[in-house]
Write an enzyme that holds these catalytic residues in place. Structure first.
Site, PDB file in Angstrom:
ATOM      1  N   TYR A   1      38.258 -44.519 103.302  1.00  0.00           N
ATOM      2  CA  TYR A   1      37.927 -43.559 102.240  1.00  0.00           C
ATOM      3  C   TYR A   1      38.905 -43.686 101.069  1.00  0.00           C
ATOM      4  O   TYR A   1      38.498 -43.668  99.912  1.00  0.00           O
ATOM      5  CB  TYR A   1      37.981 -42.138 102.824  1.00  0.00           C
ATOM      6  CG  TYR A   1      37.477 -41.070 101.884  1.00  0.00           C
ATOM      7  CD1 TYR A   1      36.143 -40.658 101.941  1.00  0.00           C
ATOM      8  CD2 TYR A   1      38.313 -40.477 100.945  1.00  0.00           C
ATOM      9  CE1 TYR A   1      35.663 -39.682 101.088  1.00  0.00           C
ATOM     10  CE2 TYR A   1      37.840 -39.499 100.081  1.00  0.00           C
ATOM     11  CZ  TYR A   1      36.519 -39.097 100.150  1.00  0.00           C
ATOM     12  OH  TYR A   1      36.053 -38.137  99.310  1.00  0.00           O
TER      13      TYR A   1
ATOM     14  N   PHE B   1      23.982 -47.529  73.265  1.00  0.00           N
ATOM     15  CA  PHE B   1      22.869 -47.801  74.184  1.00  0.00           C
ATOM     16  C   PHE B   1      22.238 -46.482  74.632  1.00  0.00           C
ATOM     17  O   PHE B   1      22.861 -45.436  74.550  1.00  0.00           O
ATOM     18  CB  PHE B   1      23.360 -48.623  75.382  1.00  0.00           C
ATOM     19  CG  PHE B   1      22.219 -49.011  76.288  1.00  0.00           C
ATOM     20  CD1 PHE B   1      21.244 -49.893  75.832  1.00  0.00           C
ATOM     21  CD2 PHE B   1      22.084 -48.466  77.547  1.00  0.00           C
ATOM     22  CE1 PHE B   1      20.165 -50.222  76.642  1.00  0.00           C
ATOM     23  CE2 PHE B   1      21.008 -48.792  78.360  1.00  0.00           C
ATOM     24  CZ  PHE B   1      20.053 -49.674  77.907  1.00  0.00           C
ATOM     25  N   ASP B   2      20.997 -46.548  75.141  1.00  0.00           N
ATOM     26  CA  ASP B   2      20.248 -45.300  75.381  1.00  0.00           C
ATOM     27  C   ASP B   2      20.916 -44.335  76.353  1.00  0.00           C
ATOM     28  O   ASP B   2      20.918 -43.124  76.133  1.00  0.00           O
ATOM     29  CB  ASP B   2      18.784 -45.573  75.776  1.00  0.00           C
ATOM     30  CG  ASP B   2      18.627 -46.267  77.116  1.00  0.00           C
ATOM     31  OD1 ASP B   2      19.623 -46.764  77.666  1.00  0.00           O
ATOM     32  OD2 ASP B   2      17.484 -46.331  77.628  1.00  0.00           O
TER      33      ASP B   2
ATOM     34  N   ASP C   1      32.080 -51.006  75.387  1.00  0.00           N
ATOM     35  CA  ASP C   1      31.055 -50.988  76.441  1.00  0.00           C
ATOM     36  C   ASP C   1      30.861 -52.448  76.848  1.00  0.00           C
ATOM     37  O   ASP C   1      30.267 -53.239  76.110  1.00  0.00           O
ATOM     38  CB  ASP C   1      29.773 -50.372  75.876  1.00  0.00           C
ATOM     39  CG  ASP C   1      28.605 -50.425  76.863  1.00  0.00           C
ATOM     40  OD1 ASP C   1      28.694 -51.186  77.845  1.00  0.00           O
ATOM     41  OD2 ASP C   1      27.606 -49.712  76.646  1.00  0.00           O
TER      42      ASP C   1
ATOM     43  N   ALA D   1      29.271 -54.049  79.391  1.00  0.00           N
ATOM     44  CA  ALA D   1      28.228 -54.453  80.352  1.00  0.00           C
ATOM     45  C   ALA D   1      28.025 -55.974  80.327  1.00  0.00           C
ATOM     46  O   ALA D   1      27.874 -56.608  81.363  1.00  0.00           O
ATOM     47  CB  ALA D   1      26.925 -53.734  80.032  1.00  0.00           C
TER      48      ALA D   1
ATOM     49  N   LYS E   1      25.422 -55.918  85.384  1.00  0.00           N
ATOM     50  CA  LYS E   1      25.101 -57.023  84.480  1.00  0.00           C
ATOM     51  C   LYS E   1      26.075 -58.181  84.744  1.00  0.00           C
ATOM     52  O   LYS E   1      25.886 -58.947  85.668  1.00  0.00           O
ATOM     53  CB  LYS E   1      25.175 -56.555  83.019  1.00  0.00           C
ATOM     54  CG  LYS E   1      23.970 -55.710  82.585  1.00  0.00           C
ATOM     55  CD  LYS E   1      24.083 -54.293  83.014  1.00  0.00           C
ATOM     56  CE  LYS E   1      23.053 -53.400  82.336  1.00  0.00           C
ATOM     57  NZ  LYS E   1      23.122 -52.028  82.859  1.00  0.00           N
TER      58      LYS E   1
ATOM     59  N   HIS F   1      11.609 -42.345  77.215  1.00  0.00           N
ATOM     60  CA  HIS F   1      10.918 -43.594  77.573  1.00  0.00           C
ATOM     61  C   HIS F   1      10.863 -43.838  79.076  1.00  0.00           C
ATOM     62  O   HIS F   1       9.973 -44.518  79.557  1.00  0.00           O
ATOM     63  CB  HIS F   1      11.569 -44.788  76.865  1.00  0.00           C
ATOM     64  CG  HIS F   1      13.052 -44.858  77.069  1.00  0.00           C
ATOM     65  ND1 HIS F   1      13.926 -43.997  76.440  1.00  0.00           N
ATOM     66  CD2 HIS F   1      13.817 -45.660  77.845  1.00  0.00           C
ATOM     67  CE1 HIS F   1      15.166 -44.291  76.809  1.00  0.00           C
ATOM     68  NE2 HIS F   1      15.116 -45.291  77.667  1.00  0.00           N
TER      69      HIS F   1
HETATM   70  N1  F0G Z   1      25.642 -49.861  78.439  1.00  0.00           N
HETATM   71  C1  F0G Z   1      24.823 -50.887  78.205  1.00  0.00           C
HETATM   72  C2  F0G Z   1      25.097 -51.809  77.055  1.00  0.00           C
HETATM   73  C3  F0G Z   1      23.725 -51.104  79.040  1.00  0.00           C
HETATM   74  O1  F0G Z   1      22.918 -52.136  78.800  1.00  0.00           O
HETATM   75  C4  F0G Z   1      23.508 -50.229  80.127  1.00  0.00           C
HETATM   76  C5  F0G Z   1      22.366 -50.392  81.001  1.00  0.00           C
HETATM   77  C6  F0G Z   1      24.398 -49.175  80.334  1.00  0.00           C
HETATM   78  C7  F0G Z   1      25.469 -49.015  79.467  1.00  0.00           C
HETATM   79  C8  F0G Z   1      24.234 -48.209  81.476  1.00  0.00           C
HETATM   80  O2  F0G Z   1      24.540 -48.827  82.676  1.00  0.00           O
HETATM   81  O3  F0G Z   1      22.394 -48.854  83.986  1.00  0.00           O
HETATM   82  O4  F0G Z   1      24.599 -49.252  85.084  1.00  0.00           O
HETATM   83  O5  F0G Z   1      23.998 -47.012  84.289  1.00  0.00           O
HETATM   84  N2  F0G Z   1      21.398 -51.110  80.706  1.00  0.00           N
HETATM   85  C9  F0G Z   1      20.236 -51.394  81.531  1.00  0.00           C
HETATM   86  C10 F0G Z   1      19.275 -52.221  80.741  1.00  0.00           C
HETATM   87  C11 F0G Z   1      19.620 -50.228  82.202  1.00  0.00           C
HETATM   88  O6  F0G Z   1      18.149 -52.420  81.225  1.00  0.00           O
HETATM   89  O7  F0G Z   1      19.621 -52.715  79.670  1.00  0.00           O
HETATM   90  P1  F0G Z   1      23.837 -48.460  84.087  1.00  0.00           P
END
Ligand code: F0G
Length: 459
Positions: free
Chosen positions: A72, A125-126, A215, A217, A258, A450
Site C-alpha cells: 500500500y 484540452f477538453d 501538459d 501527454a 499516451k 460530446h
Molecule cells: N491532456 C491531453 C493533451 C489529452 O490528450 C488528454 C486525453 C488528457 C489531458 C486527459 O487524460 O484521458 O488520461 O484523463 N486525451 C484523450 C484523447 C482522451 O482521446 O485525446 P486522460
C-alpha cells in the site's frame, strides 16, 4: 507515393476483430444516437476514437507487470517509477495519479481553489477545460494563428502566441491563475511546440510570478519533432530534450495512457516541495495514498518501462509511430482529402470545414463525416470541432476554431493494410460526399457534452 517505414517490432499476440454487417452498422449508429462514443466496441472494425490507453504494450512492459510491488505504501514499484520520471523530466517531486484528468483534478482544483481565474494555454484540452469550468475558472486559448490554418506548413503550429500572452499579463495579470502548454497540441491537430516557445512562455511566467505547467501527454512525440525540426537539437537525444522541458517550467502533468505506452496511468511531477505536499493532500482524497495514486503496483511498473522504452534511441518506438502517421496524412493529401498539414503526432486530422462545405458548422460537419466513416467502413473516429468546443453565447452560436475529424492512431496496434483500407474508404466517401447530411443535438449535459449527448440527422 508516400513512404511507409518498416515497424521496429514483430507481432506475437493478436486480438481478433470483425466487420459488422452493413445492416448491423445502420442499427448500431441509431442505437448510439449518432454519438460515436456511444457505439459498442463489438460493433467496430477499426477503432480510431483515441490513442489513449488503446495501444499494445511491449514484452518488456508485460514482463514488468509481474514485478509489481502491491504494498500500500512506499512500494518498490513507486520508487522505480519516481526515479524514471526524474531521469526523463529532471523534476524531483512525483505524484502518481490514475490518469491525466485525475492529475488535472488535483492540480487545477488546488490552484484554482486558491485563486479562481484564467488558465491561459496554447489550447486547453477538453478534460482540462472541464476541470477549469468546474472550479469556476476561465480557459483562454492563444495558439498562434498558423495553428488554426490547416494548410500552413509552419513546423511548430502548437506554439503559444507570445504577443497575446504578454498583452493578457500586462492588462490583467491579477486574473491569471495558471499558464500551461499542451505538448503536442492535441485539439489543434497534434502539432508540436518548439523549445524556444516553451522557454519564452517560462520567462514571461517568471516575470509575472505565475505558475507554469506543461501538459505532457505526448511530450516524447513533441521532443521527436524538436529533434527533427528545431535548429540546435538534431544531435540531442529524446531524453535530453524532455529533461530540458523540465528546466523551463514549474512542473508537468501527464496522461500516461499516451506516450508512456500503458493502458492506464498518469502523474504530476514538479519542482516545489511545498506545493507538492499541498497536492498530496488532495491526492489522498481523490486518488489514494501518494505512492500509488489510484494505480496498482503493476501499473506503475508498466509505466516506468513504457517511458524508458519511449525515449530510447535504440528502439525507435516514437520515430516509427510518427512516420506511420505521416504515411496516412501524406497519402490522404495526395488523394485530395483535405488534412491538417504538416503531419503532426498521434493522429491524422481531416479538415472537414473544407471537405464538407455544404454542412453548416451548427450542424457539426465533422461528426457527420465520422458517422459516414462508420457506416461505410466500420471505422470509429472522433469529432474535434463544434460538437466538442462550440458554444452558444447569449443565444448566438460560436463555432470551434476548426472542424476536425480525428483519426487517432493507437500505438503498435494497426498495420499498413489497415491504413490502406481506411484510405480506400475515405476516397469512396469523397466521390459521394454531397449526400452527407448534418446533425442536430437532441439531448445534452451541462459539461463535456460530446461524450454523452444525443444527436439526430437533420432532414
Ligand atoms: N491532456 C491531453 C493533451 C489529452 O490528450 C488528454 C486525453 C488528457 C489531458 C486527459 O487524460 O484521458 O488520461 O484523463 N486525451 C484523450 C484523447 C482522451 O482521446 O485525446 P486522460
Amino acid at each position: 507515393m508516400a513512404n511507409y517505414n518498416p515497424p521496429p517490432y514483430r507481432i506475437k499476440m493478436v486480438e481478433p476483430i470483425k466487420m459488422p454487417s452493413k445492416e448491423r452498422r445502420e442499427v448500431a449508429i441509431k442505437e448510439a444516437n449518432y454519438n460515436l462514443f456511444n457505439l459498442r466496441a463489438r460493433d467496430i472494425y477499426m477503432d480510431l476514437l483515441t490513442d489513449s490507453g488503446t495501444g499494445a504494450m511491449s514484452q518488456g512492459q508485460w514482463a514488468s507487470v509481474f514485478l509489481g510491488d502491491e504494498s500500500y505504501a512506499n512500494a518498490k514499484s513507486f520508487e522505480r517509477l519516481q526515479q524514471v520520471v526524474e531521469d526523463i523530466t529532471g523534476l524531483p517531486e512525483f505524484l502518481p495519479a490514475h490518469q491525466g484528468r485525475a492529475a488535472e483534478n488535483v492540480l487545477v482544483g488546488h490552484l484554482l481553489g486558491i485563486k479562481p481565474g484564467k488558465v491561459v494555454s496554447n489550447q486547453n484540452f477538453d478534460t482540462t477545460v472541464g476541470h477549469i469550468l468546474f472550479n469556476k475558472g476561465e480557459p483562454v486559448d492563444i495558439v498562434i494563428d498558423e495553428g488554426t490554418d490547416a494548410k500552413n506548413l509552419y513546423p511548430f503550429k502548437g506554439n503559444m502566441d507570445i504577443n497575446k500572452l504578454n498583452k493578457i499579463l500586462e492588462n490583467e495579470a491579477e486574473k491569471v491563475a495558471l499558464i500551461t502548454l499542451v505538448l503536442t497540441n492535441n485539439a489543434g491537430g497534434g502539432q508540436p511546440v518548439s523549445m524556444a516557445n516553451v522557454k519564452q512562455v517560462f520567462e514571461i511566467a517568471r516575470k509575472y510570478n505565475k505558475p507554469f505547467f506543461l501538459d505532457i501527454a505526448r511530450f516524447i512525440e513533441n521532443a521527436y519533432f524538436i529533434q527533427q525540426r528545431e535548429e540546435g537539437y538534431e544531435d540531442k537525444s529524446l531524453q535530453e530534450i524532455t529533461r530540458e522541458f523540465g528546466e523551463y517550467c514549474d512542473g508537468m502533468w501527464m496522461s500516461a495512457k499516451k506516450d508512456a505506452y500503458v493502458n492506464i496511468g498518469g502523474f504530476i511531477a514538479l519542482k516545489d516541495k511545498t506545493l507538492a505536499d499541498r497536492l498530496r493532500e488532495r491526492l489522498i482524497m481523490f486518488e489514494g495514498f501518494p505512492t500509488y495514486g489510484g494505480l496498482a503496483g503493476r501499473d506503475l511498473e508498466a509505466m516506468a518501462t513504457g517511458l524508458q522504452e519511449a525515449v530510447s534511441a535504440d528502439l525507435g518506438v516514437v520515430a516509427h509511430r510518427i512516420n506511420q502517421i505521416k504515411y496516412l496524412v501524406d497519402t490522404l493529401h495526395e488523394k485530395g482529402i483535405p488534412v491538417v498539414l504538416p503531419a503532426g503526432g498521434h493522429a491524422c486530422f481531416i479538415d472537414v470545414a473544407e471537405f464538407l462545405p455544404h454542412i453548416p458548422k451548427e450542424q457539426f460537419p465533422a461528426q457527420a463525416l465520422g458517422i459516414e466513416l462508420y457506416l461505410r467502413g466500420g471505422i470509429r473516429s472522433v469529432e474535434i470541432g463544434s460538437l466538442m468546443f462550440g458554444k452558444h453565447v447569449d443565444g448566438v452560436f460560436v463555432p470551434a476554431k476548426m472542424e476536425l475529424l480525428r483519426l487517432t492512431i493507437p500505438r503498435r496496434t494497426y498495420e499498413k493494410a489497415h491504413f490502406d483500407y481506411l484510405i480506400d474508404i475515405l476516397v469512396s466517401i469523397k466521390d459521394n460526399k454531397e449526400a452527407i447530411k448534418g446533425l442536430k443535438i437532441t439531448e445534452e449535459p451541462e459539461l463535456l457534452r460530446h461524450f454523452t449527448c444525443k444527436l439526430a440527422p437533420v432532414e
